[in-house]
Structure formats: structure tokens, C-alpha cells
Design a protein around this motif. Structure first.
Motif, PDB file in Angstrom:
ATOM      1  N   TYR A 101       9.150  31.731  12.610  1.00  0.00           N
ATOM      2  CA  TYR A 101       9.942  31.418  13.801  1.00  0.00           C
ATOM      3  C   TYR A 101      10.722  32.662  14.250  1.00  0.00           C
ATOM      4  CZ  TYR A 101      13.066  29.306  17.125  1.00  0.00           C
ATOM      5  OH  TYR A 101      13.743  29.023  18.286  1.00  0.00           O
ATOM      6  N   HIS A 102      11.372  33.302  13.312  1.00  0.00           N
ATOM      7  CA  HIS A 102      12.198  34.472  13.628  1.00  0.00           C
ATOM      8  C   HIS A 102      11.377  35.569  14.295  1.00  0.00           C
ATOM      9  CE1 HIS A 102      14.792  37.976  11.892  1.00  0.00           C
ATOM     10  NE2 HIS A 102      14.951  37.861  13.177  1.00  0.00           N
ATOM     11  N   ASN A 103      10.251  35.905  13.684  1.00  0.00           N
ATOM     12  CA  ASN A 103       9.481  37.046  14.166  1.00  0.00           C
ATOM     13  C   ASN A 103       8.619  36.755  15.382  1.00  0.00           C
ATOM     14  OD1 ASN A 103      10.015  39.404  12.345  1.00  0.00           O
ATOM     15  ND2 ASN A 103       9.591  37.822  10.841  1.00  0.00           N
ATOM     16  N   ILE A 104       7.942  35.617  15.390  1.00  0.00           N
ATOM     17  CA  ILE A 104       7.040  35.334  16.508  1.00  0.00           C
ATOM     18  C   ILE A 104       7.761  34.597  17.636  1.00  0.00           C
ATOM     19  CG2 ILE A 104       4.950  34.124  17.240  1.00  0.00           C
ATOM     20  CD1 ILE A 104       3.764  34.708  14.466  1.00  0.00           C
ATOM     21  N   VAL A 105       8.362  33.470  17.322  1.00  0.00           N
ATOM     22  CA  VAL A 105       8.950  32.630  18.368  1.00  0.00           C
ATOM     23  C   VAL A 105      10.192  33.278  18.970  1.00  0.00           C
ATOM     24  CG1 VAL A 105       9.838  30.322  18.906  1.00  0.00           C
ATOM     25  CG2 VAL A 105       8.002  30.580  17.222  1.00  0.00           C
ATOM     26  N   SER A 106      11.025  33.862  18.121  1.00  0.00           N
ATOM     27  CA  SER A 106      12.273  34.457  18.599  1.00  0.00           C
ATOM     28  C   SER A 106      12.088  35.917  19.035  1.00  0.00           C
ATOM     29  CB  SER A 106      13.336  34.353  17.506  1.00  0.00           C
ATOM     30  OG  SER A 106      14.556  34.885  17.935  1.00  0.00           O
ATOM     31  N   SER A 107      11.648  36.774  18.128  1.00  0.00           N
ATOM     32  CA  SER A 107      11.565  38.203  18.448  1.00  0.00           C
ATOM     33  C   SER A 107      10.521  38.512  19.515  1.00  0.00           C
ATOM     34  CB  SER A 107      11.265  39.011  17.182  1.00  0.00           C
ATOM     35  OG  SER A 107      12.305  38.857  16.245  1.00  0.00           O
ATOM     36  N   ILE A 108       9.342  37.934  19.403  1.00  0.00           N
ATOM     37  CA  ILE A 108       8.290  38.190  20.390  1.00  0.00           C
ATOM     38  C   ILE A 108       8.430  37.247  21.575  1.00  0.00           C
ATOM     39  CG2 ILE A 108       5.792  38.161  20.824  1.00  0.00           C
ATOM     40  CD1 ILE A 108       5.437  38.982  17.838  1.00  0.00           C
ATOM     41  N   GLY A 109       8.678  35.977  21.306  1.00  0.00           N
ATOM     42  CA  GLY A 109       8.705  34.971  22.366  1.00  0.00           C
ATOM     43  C   GLY A 109      10.009  34.848  23.118  1.00  0.00           C
ATOM     44  N   GLY A 110      11.092  35.393  22.576  1.00  0.00           N
ATOM     45  CA  GLY A 110      12.364  35.385  23.278  1.00  0.00           C
ATOM     46  C   GLY A 110      13.226  34.147  23.066  1.00  0.00           C
ATOM     47  N   ALA A 111      12.823  33.249  22.168  1.00  0.00           N
ATOM     48  CA  ALA A 111      13.654  32.071  21.874  1.00  0.00           C
ATOM     49  C   ALA A 111      14.904  32.523  21.119  1.00  0.00           C
ATOM     50  CB  ALA A 111      12.868  31.063  21.030  1.00  0.00           C
ATOM     51  N   PRO A 112      15.977  31.757  21.202  1.00  0.00           N
ATOM     52  CA  PRO A 112      17.199  32.133  20.487  1.00  0.00           C
ATOM     53  C   PRO A 112      16.969  32.230  18.975  1.00  0.00           C
ATOM     54  CG  PRO A 112      17.605  30.298  21.970  1.00  0.00           C
ATOM     55  CD  PRO A 112      16.126  30.520  21.950  1.00  0.00           C
ATOM     56  N   TYR A 113      17.697  33.124  18.353  1.00  0.00           N
ATOM     57  CA  TYR A 113      17.662  33.255  16.894  1.00  0.00           C
ATOM     58  C   TYR A 113      18.244  31.980  16.302  1.00  0.00           C
ATOM     59  CZ  TYR A 113      18.567  35.161  12.223  1.00  0.00           C
ATOM     60  OH  TYR A 113      18.586  35.378  10.873  1.00  0.00           O
ATOM     61  N   ALA A 114      17.483  31.325  15.461  1.00  0.00           N
ATOM     62  CA  ALA A 114      17.937  30.064  14.854  1.00  0.00           C
ATOM     63  C   ALA A 114      17.434  30.018  13.421  1.00  0.00           C
ATOM     64  CB  ALA A 114      17.408  28.871  15.647  1.00  0.00           C
ATOM     65  N   ARG A 115      18.152  30.723  12.538  1.00  0.00           N
ATOM     66  CA  ARG A 115      17.680  30.803  11.157  1.00  0.00           C
ATOM     67  C   ARG A 115      18.852  31.020  10.226  1.00  0.00           C
ATOM     68  NH1 ARG A 115      13.747  35.521   8.656  1.00  0.00           N
ATOM     69  NH2 ARG A 115      13.173  34.386   6.784  1.00  0.00           N
ATOM     70  N   GLU A 116      18.838  30.302   9.102  1.00  0.00           N
ATOM     71  CA  GLU A 116      19.771  30.571   8.011  1.00  0.00           C
ATOM     72  C   GLU A 116      18.928  31.037   6.836  1.00  0.00           C
ATOM     73  OE1 GLU A 116      23.183  28.146   6.768  1.00  0.00           O
ATOM     74  OE2 GLU A 116      22.635  26.886   8.487  1.00  0.00           O
ATOM     75  N   LEU A 165       6.409  23.465   8.824  1.00  0.00           N
ATOM     76  CA  LEU A 165       5.488  24.590   8.943  1.00  0.00           C
ATOM     77  C   LEU A 165       4.557  24.415  10.149  1.00  0.00           C
ATOM     78  CD1 LEU A 165       4.597  25.002   5.174  1.00  0.00           C
ATOM     79  CD2 LEU A 165       5.698  26.747   6.596  1.00  0.00           C
ATOM     80  N   ALA A 166       4.036  23.205  10.325  1.00  0.00           N
ATOM     81  CA  ALA A 166       3.114  22.935  11.432  1.00  0.00           C
ATOM     82  C   ALA A 166       3.823  23.026  12.783  1.00  0.00           C
ATOM     83  CB  ALA A 166       2.472  21.557  11.256  1.00  0.00           C
ATOM     84  N   ALA A 167       5.065  22.556  12.858  1.00  0.00           N
ATOM     85  CA  ALA A 167       5.817  22.613  14.119  1.00  0.00           C
ATOM     86  C   ALA A 167       6.095  24.057  14.530  1.00  0.00           C
ATOM     87  CB  ALA A 167       7.121  21.832  13.985  1.00  0.00           C
ATOM     88  N   VAL A 168       6.458  24.885  13.561  1.00  0.00           N
ATOM     89  CA  VAL A 168       6.682  26.302  13.863  1.00  0.00           C
ATOM     90  C   VAL A 168       5.374  26.939  14.311  1.00  0.00           C
ATOM     91  CG1 VAL A 168       7.289  28.559  12.882  1.00  0.00           C
ATOM     92  CG2 VAL A 168       8.697  26.552  12.379  1.00  0.00           C
ATOM     93  N   ARG A 169       4.282  26.581  13.662  1.00  0.00           N
ATOM     94  CA  ARG A 169       2.979  27.151  14.038  1.00  0.00           C
ATOM     95  C   ARG A 169       2.646  26.820  15.491  1.00  0.00           C
ATOM     96  NH1 ARG A 169      -0.592  28.764  10.753  1.00  0.00           N
ATOM     97  NH2 ARG A 169       1.319  29.802  10.070  1.00  0.00           N
ATOM     98  N   GLU A 170       2.938  25.622  15.926  1.00  0.00           N
ATOM     99  CA  GLU A 170       2.644  25.262  17.315  1.00  0.00           C
ATOM    100  C   GLU A 170       3.502  26.070  18.283  1.00  0.00           C
ATOM    101  OE1 GLU A 170      -0.100  23.753  18.300  1.00  0.00           O
ATOM    102  OE2 GLU A 170      -0.451  23.819  16.137  1.00  0.00           O
TER     103      GLU A 170
END
Length: 164
Positions: free
Chosen positions: A52-67, A87-92
Motif C-alpha cells: 500500500y505504502h509504495n504502490i498505492v500511496s507513493s506511486i498512486g498518490g493516495a494518502p500515507y496510511a500505515r503504522e 492482502l487481496a484488498a491492497v492488491r486490488e
């Protein structure tokens, strides 16, 4: 296209993890091989957070949402099914980001942002390099999850087609 290959490789690793999770009990998911090591559950949470951090947030521009630290501190609280669904939800979400990328986007510099308390320096990376990192990282931890699963199985059953 590179992004199609990346998704294909990540999907194959996710299938291996889901197969391993199907062989564990909810209790076994959180067993650590020994103190100071991670459980399969910790590694699954970490993979979901990292992807999520690297693909969805860093590449995709979604807000950082990780602990990040919570991924390693968890000692339960999720079932095998819930971990698999995460895992599957993040993959989508990753699939949505990656299928929209152009060839030109692969050379774009992105910022991999960490909060100050993470103790990890934020950095600039080319999209292509970051996707390579995520794929290798995912495969590395998949191997650990498979190994932990083999250790916890009552019978000596192989998870994959190979006998090692």
C-alpha cells in the motif's frame, strides 16, 4: 508492459501466501518460530502495509496510511481470513494504480514518504525501481511465510510443487 508483469508476479506470490494461510490455524498464524522473529501474520500485515505504502500511496498518490511498527508488534487480532482479505484488498488498489500507468510513468520520480517517528528516511525513487523493490520484497517475505507454515504443519506436506 512492465506493470502487467509486476502484477502477475505479485499475484503469484499472493496465491502462495493464501495457500499457506489455508494450512494454518488462526492461532498458528501468530506463532513465532522463536522470540525475536516474526509470525506469518506479522509478515502478511507487513506485506500489505509495504505494498500500500509504495504502490498505492507513493506511486498512486493516495494518502500515507500505515503504522509500520504495528505490523511487527501484532500478536493476534486478525483471523487468517481477515489477513488474506487485507492482502487481496491492497492488491486490488495496486492493480487500479498500475493499470493506469503509462510507459512514461515508469521513469517518473516518486517520493517514498515516511513519518519522522518511523526512523526511516524518505527518499526519491524512479517508479520502475520502486516496483522492482516491491516485487522482490514481496517474494522474500512470501518465502518466509511458506517456511514458517511448513514448520508449523503436523505432517511434512509441501506447499508448492517443488520438494525443498
Amino acid at each position: 508492459m512492465f506493470t502487467v508483469t509486476t502484477l502477475s508476479l505479485l499475484d503469484k506470490e499472493l496465491e502462495k501466501i493464501q495457500q499457506a494461510l489455508s494450512r494454518l490455524t488462526d492461532e498458528d498464524l501468530w506463532k513465532k518460530p522463536r522470540e525475536g522473529m516474526n509470525s506469518a501474520g506479522n509478515l502478511c500485515l507487513h506485506l500489505a502495509g509495504n505494498e500500500y505504502h509504495n504502490i498505492v500511496s507513493s506511486i498512486g498518490g493516495a494518502p500515507y496510511a500505515r503504522e509500520r511498527s504495528a505490523e511487527f508488534l501484532a500478536a493476534g487480532g486478525f483471523t487468517r481470513r481477515e489477513v488474506s482479505e487485507r492482502l487481496a484488498a491492497v492488491r486490488e488498489k495496486s492493480r487500479s494504480v498500475l493499470t493506469r500507468l503509462s510507459e512514461a510513468d515508469l521513469t517518473r520520480e516518486v517520493t517514498v514518504q515516511y513519518p519522522p517517528e518511523a526512523g526511516i528516511a524518505s527518499s526519491q525513487r524512479q517508479t520502475l525501481e520502486l516496483l522492482y523493490h516491491v516485487t522482490v520484497h514481496y517474494a522474500y517475505h512470501t518465502g518466509q511465510i511458506l517456511y514458517i507454515t511448513r514448520l508449523l504443519q503436523e505432517k511434512d506436506e509441501h506447499l508448492l510443487q517443488w520438494r525443498h
